[in-house]
Design a protein around this motif. Structure first.
Motif, PDB file in Angstrom:
ATOM      1  N   GLY A   1     -23.950 -11.671 -11.135  1.00  0.00           N
ATOM      2  CA  GLY A   1     -23.048 -11.930 -12.246  1.00  0.00           C
ATOM      3  C   GLY A   1     -22.928 -13.397 -12.590  1.00  0.00           C
ATOM      4  N   GLY A   2     -23.284 -14.266 -11.639  1.00  0.00           N
ATOM      5  CA  GLY A   2     -23.344 -15.697 -11.915  1.00  0.00           C
ATOM      6  C   GLY A   2     -22.073 -16.460 -11.629  1.00  0.00           C
ATOM      7  N   ASN A   3     -22.245 -17.663 -11.085  1.00  0.00           N
ATOM      8  CA  ASN A   3     -21.136 -18.612 -10.931  1.00  0.00           C
ATOM      9  C   ASN A   3     -20.884 -19.389 -12.214  1.00  0.00           C
ATOM     10  OD1 ASN A   3     -22.402 -19.545  -7.658  1.00  0.00           O
ATOM     11  ND2 ASN A   3     -20.818 -18.030  -8.127  1.00  0.00           N
TER      12      ASN A   3
ATOM     13  N   LEU B   1     -30.982  -4.053   0.847  1.00  0.00           N
ATOM     14  CA  LEU B   1     -30.791  -2.958  -0.111  1.00  0.00           C
ATOM     15  C   LEU B   1     -29.920  -3.326  -1.308  1.00  0.00           C
ATOM     16  CD1 LEU B   1     -30.209   0.073   2.318  1.00  0.00           C
ATOM     17  CD2 LEU B   1     -32.278  -0.464   1.008  1.00  0.00           C
ATOM     18  N   ASP B   2     -29.122  -4.394  -1.173  1.00  0.00           N
ATOM     19  CA  ASP B   2     -28.157  -4.717  -2.225  1.00  0.00           C
ATOM     20  C   ASP B   2     -27.333  -3.473  -2.537  1.00  0.00           C
ATOM     21  OD1 ASP B   2     -26.782  -6.210  -4.062  1.00  0.00           O
ATOM     22  OD2 ASP B   2     -28.360  -6.225  -5.573  1.00  0.00           O
ATOM     23  N   ALA B   3     -26.839  -2.858  -1.453  1.00  0.00           N
ATOM     24  CA  ALA B   3     -26.255  -1.513  -1.541  1.00  0.00           C
ATOM     25  C   ALA B   3     -25.013  -1.434  -2.425  1.00  0.00           C
ATOM     26  CB  ALA B   3     -25.911  -1.019  -0.132  1.00  0.00           C
ATOM     27  N   TRP B   4     -24.317  -2.536  -2.618  1.00  0.00           N
ATOM     28  CA  TRP B   4     -23.116  -2.505  -3.459  1.00  0.00           C
ATOM     29  C   TRP B   4     -23.456  -2.295  -4.922  1.00  0.00           C
ATOM     30  CZ3 TRP B   4     -18.872  -2.361  -0.563  1.00  0.00           C
ATOM     31  CH2 TRP B   4     -18.922  -2.923   0.719  1.00  0.00           C
ATOM     32  N   ARG B   5     -24.617  -2.807  -5.339  1.00  0.00           N
ATOM     33  CA  ARG B   5     -24.992  -2.703  -6.755  1.00  0.00           C
ATOM     34  C   ARG B   5     -26.069  -1.642  -7.006  1.00  0.00           C
ATOM     35  NH1 ARG B   5     -24.233  -8.343  -6.303  1.00  0.00           N
ATOM     36  NH2 ARG B   5     -26.432  -8.718  -5.879  1.00  0.00           N
ATOM     37  N   GLU B   6     -26.980  -1.463  -6.065  1.00  0.00           N
ATOM     38  CA  GLU B   6     -28.090  -0.524  -6.266  1.00  0.00           C
ATOM     39  C   GLU B   6     -27.675   0.892  -5.834  1.00  0.00           C
ATOM     40  OE1 GLU B   6     -30.800  -1.236  -7.813  1.00  0.00           O
ATOM     41  OE2 GLU B   6     -30.593  -3.417  -7.925  1.00  0.00           O
ATOM     42  N   LYS B   7     -26.711   1.438  -6.537  1.00  0.00           N
ATOM     43  CA  LYS B   7     -26.144   2.748  -6.175  1.00  0.00           C
ATOM     44  C   LYS B   7     -27.166   3.874  -6.266  1.00  0.00           C
ATOM     45  CE  LYS B   7     -21.866   1.180  -5.672  1.00  0.00           C
ATOM     46  NZ  LYS B   7     -21.203   1.134  -4.356  1.00  0.00           N
ATOM     47  N   ASP B   8     -28.035   3.818  -7.287  1.00  0.00           N
ATOM     48  CA  ASP B   8     -29.026   4.880  -7.458  1.00  0.00           C
ATOM     49  C   ASP B   8     -29.995   4.921  -6.280  1.00  0.00           C
ATOM     50  OD1 ASP B   8     -27.858   5.536  -9.842  1.00  0.00           O
ATOM     51  OD2 ASP B   8     -29.371   4.556 -11.104  1.00  0.00           O
ATOM     52  N   THR B   9     -30.381   3.759  -5.780  1.00  0.00           N
ATOM     53  CA  THR B   9     -31.281   3.695  -4.631  1.00  0.00           C
ATOM     54  C   THR B   9     -30.614   4.300  -3.401  1.00  0.00           C
ATOM     55  OG1 THR B   9     -32.386   1.711  -5.468  1.00  0.00           O
ATOM     56  CG2 THR B   9     -32.579   2.145  -3.102  1.00  0.00           C
ATOM     57  N   VAL B  10     -29.366   3.963  -3.189  1.00  0.00           N
ATOM     58  CA  VAL B  10     -28.635   4.495  -2.035  1.00  0.00           C
ATOM     59  C   VAL B  10     -28.512   6.009  -2.127  1.00  0.00           C
ATOM     60  CG1 VAL B  10     -26.403   4.509  -0.851  1.00  0.00           C
ATOM     61  CG2 VAL B  10     -27.394   2.342  -1.613  1.00  0.00           C
TER      62      VAL B  10
ATOM     63  N   SER C   1     -20.894  -8.477  -0.960  1.00  0.00           N
ATOM     64  CA  SER C   1     -20.121  -7.282  -1.292  1.00  0.00           C
ATOM     65  C   SER C   1     -19.290  -7.402  -2.562  1.00  0.00           C
ATOM     66  CB  SER C   1     -19.183  -6.950  -0.123  1.00  0.00           C
ATOM     67  OG  SER C   1     -18.286  -8.025   0.109  1.00  0.00           O
ATOM     68  N   ARG C   2     -19.379  -8.543  -3.242  1.00  0.00           N
ATOM     69  CA  ARG C   2     -18.494  -8.741  -4.395  1.00  0.00           C
ATOM     70  C   ARG C   2     -19.235  -9.419  -5.540  1.00  0.00           C
ATOM     71  NH1 ARG C   2     -13.723 -11.745  -0.932  1.00  0.00           N
ATOM     72  NH2 ARG C   2     -13.581 -10.196   0.736  1.00  0.00           N
ATOM     73  N   PRO C   3     -18.679  -9.300  -6.757  1.00  0.00           N
ATOM     74  CA  PRO C   3     -19.250 -10.074  -7.858  1.00  0.00           C
ATOM     75  C   PRO C   3     -19.110 -11.566  -7.574  1.00  0.00           C
ATOM     76  CG  PRO C   3     -17.771  -8.365  -8.674  1.00  0.00           C
ATOM     77  CD  PRO C   3     -17.574  -8.424  -7.193  1.00  0.00           C
ATOM     78  N   ALA C   4     -20.028 -12.345  -8.075  1.00  0.00           N
ATOM     79  CA  ALA C   4     -19.973 -13.790  -7.860  1.00  0.00           C
ATOM     80  C   ALA C   4     -18.753 -14.385  -8.548  1.00  0.00           C
ATOM     81  CB  ALA C   4     -21.243 -14.436  -8.402  1.00  0.00           C
TER      82      ALA C   4
END
Length: 377
Positions: free
Chosen positions: A295-297, A97-106, A266-269
């Motif tokens: 967000g990228g390394n 789900l990528d639940a940390w970022r996809e808030k609208d889906t959750v 759970s966190r930004p890269a």
């Protein structure tokens, strides 16, 4: 009535994976479930509809037919808004789900009274190993990262001795020695590169060296104590981080290929490579950023693009590397989900025991509420 498990086509162009394969469809059917597959769902993984029919699944023409009355929806990524709207209240969704970022889906899942499970939250315990999608997909991502690097690099990886002279082996630096990093090391070594790697966990040194690569780190006393009893990395001091950054900078300038693999669900890269690092590299060098979606390394990486910098360095930022080896990625992911389904279905009926440690860790929405503590805020 038998539990109806649906699988729909992924709607993201960059991700052709599928959540049920004919192999797992047959196992689900043999266990008493009815399996519905949206037509074309397996096309991106080279699975024709007829193969699903031969496995006992029902292939239906569109997403609405697939989800009409379905008890469970298996997905690779989170469902779209129309898919959520087509599900009945009380249905179960299982996906990354990528639940940390996809808030609208959750939020939409909670509003629709859908019980959802995020496979990225499955705990890494012994009985859940067969359900570990992070490992199964990261393994393939690490492999594919090297293949993408070799494709973007304008030279060969192995040393070659010819009548016209010797070609030097490529120098490959892998940053992060988790599942993806270790597979990247092994793959680059198979292709003949000279490989170095780094990680903040002391235990990773032995793993890196066992694959024939050289370990790069500031190995002082703080580093030797930088791992918890549970095997996780401790927070390092600012002084250590500065020393490690200096070592990394002096090493990157000599490399032909750098692959970054630091990704935490759970966190930004974390930023591993700055614009200054990139500017120090030779023209024609390649960087592959496995964490571009988070967000990228790498400073300057962009999702689904190969960015060529002013000094001729290529930064590869494919958003779904497992999706670029879709047939194998789908096969492994589908097995993860088929194993997970054993926790959802008992004696042919949907039976959710949310006190089970695996389900309790993975559940995100239930009975109209967001129940995962880490996602609520």
């Amino acid at each position: 009535m038998a539990v109806v498990i649906a699988c729909t086509r992924e709607r993201r162009a960059e991700d052709p994976r599928v959540a049920i394969t004919p192999e797992t469809a047959k196992k689900l059917v043999d266990a008493g479930a009815q399996v519905r597959i949206e037509a074309g769902a397996g096309a991106g993984s080279a699975i024709p509809d007829e193969t699903y029919r031969e496995a006992g699944a029902t292939v239906v023409k569109d997403v609405h037919d697939a989800l009409d009355g379905a008890d469970v929806l298996f997905k690779v990524r989170g469902p779209t808004a129309p898919e959520i709207a087509a599900l009945k209240p009380g249905a179960v969704v299982v996906a990354m789900l990528d639940a940390w970022r996809e808030k609208d889906t959750v939020q939409a899942l909670a509003k629709g009274k859908i019980t959802s499970f995020a496979m990225e939250f499955v705990p890494r315990i012994t009985r859940a190993q067969v359900m570990d999608v992070l490992s199964s997909q990261a393994n393939l991502a690490g492999y594919r990262a090297v293949i993408e690097a070799a494709h973007a690099y304008t030279k060969g990886f192995p040393m070659m001795m010819t009548a016209a002279g010797t070609i030097a082996a490529a120098k490959v630096f892998v940053m992060g020695a988790g599942v993806a990093g270790l597979q990247a090391i092994a793959t680059a070594r198979r292709l003949g590169a000279v490989v170095t790697a780094t990680d903040v966990r002391p235990a990773s040194k032995e793993q890196v060296e066992s694959l024939g690569a050289k370990f790069i780190a500031v190995e002082d006393e703080e580093f030797k104590a930088a791992e918890t009893a549970g095997g996780y990395a401790k927070q390092m001091s600012a002084e250590y981080m500065a020393k490690q950054a200096e070592l990394t900078a002096s090493h990157i300038v000599k490399q032909d290929v750098v692959i970054t693999t630091a990704l935490i669900p759970s966190r930004p890269a974390p930023r591993l490579i700055t614009a200054a690092h990139v500017a120090s590299m030779k023209p024609g060098s390649v960087i592959v950023d496995l964490a571009v979606e988070a967000g990228g390394n790498v400073e300057g990486s962009k999702p689904d693009q190969i960015v060529t910098t002013a000094n001729g360095v290529k930064i590869v930022g494919w958003a779904s590397l497992p999706g670029r080896i879709a047939a194998d990625a789908s096969a492994l992911y589908a097995r993860n989900l088929q194993a997970f389904s054993g926790l959802l279905i008992k004696d042919g009926a949907l039976a959710l025991d949310l006190d089970d440690e695996i389900l309790k860790a993975a559940v995100v929405t239930h009975r109209g509420e967001i129940v995962h503590e880490g996602v609520k805020g």
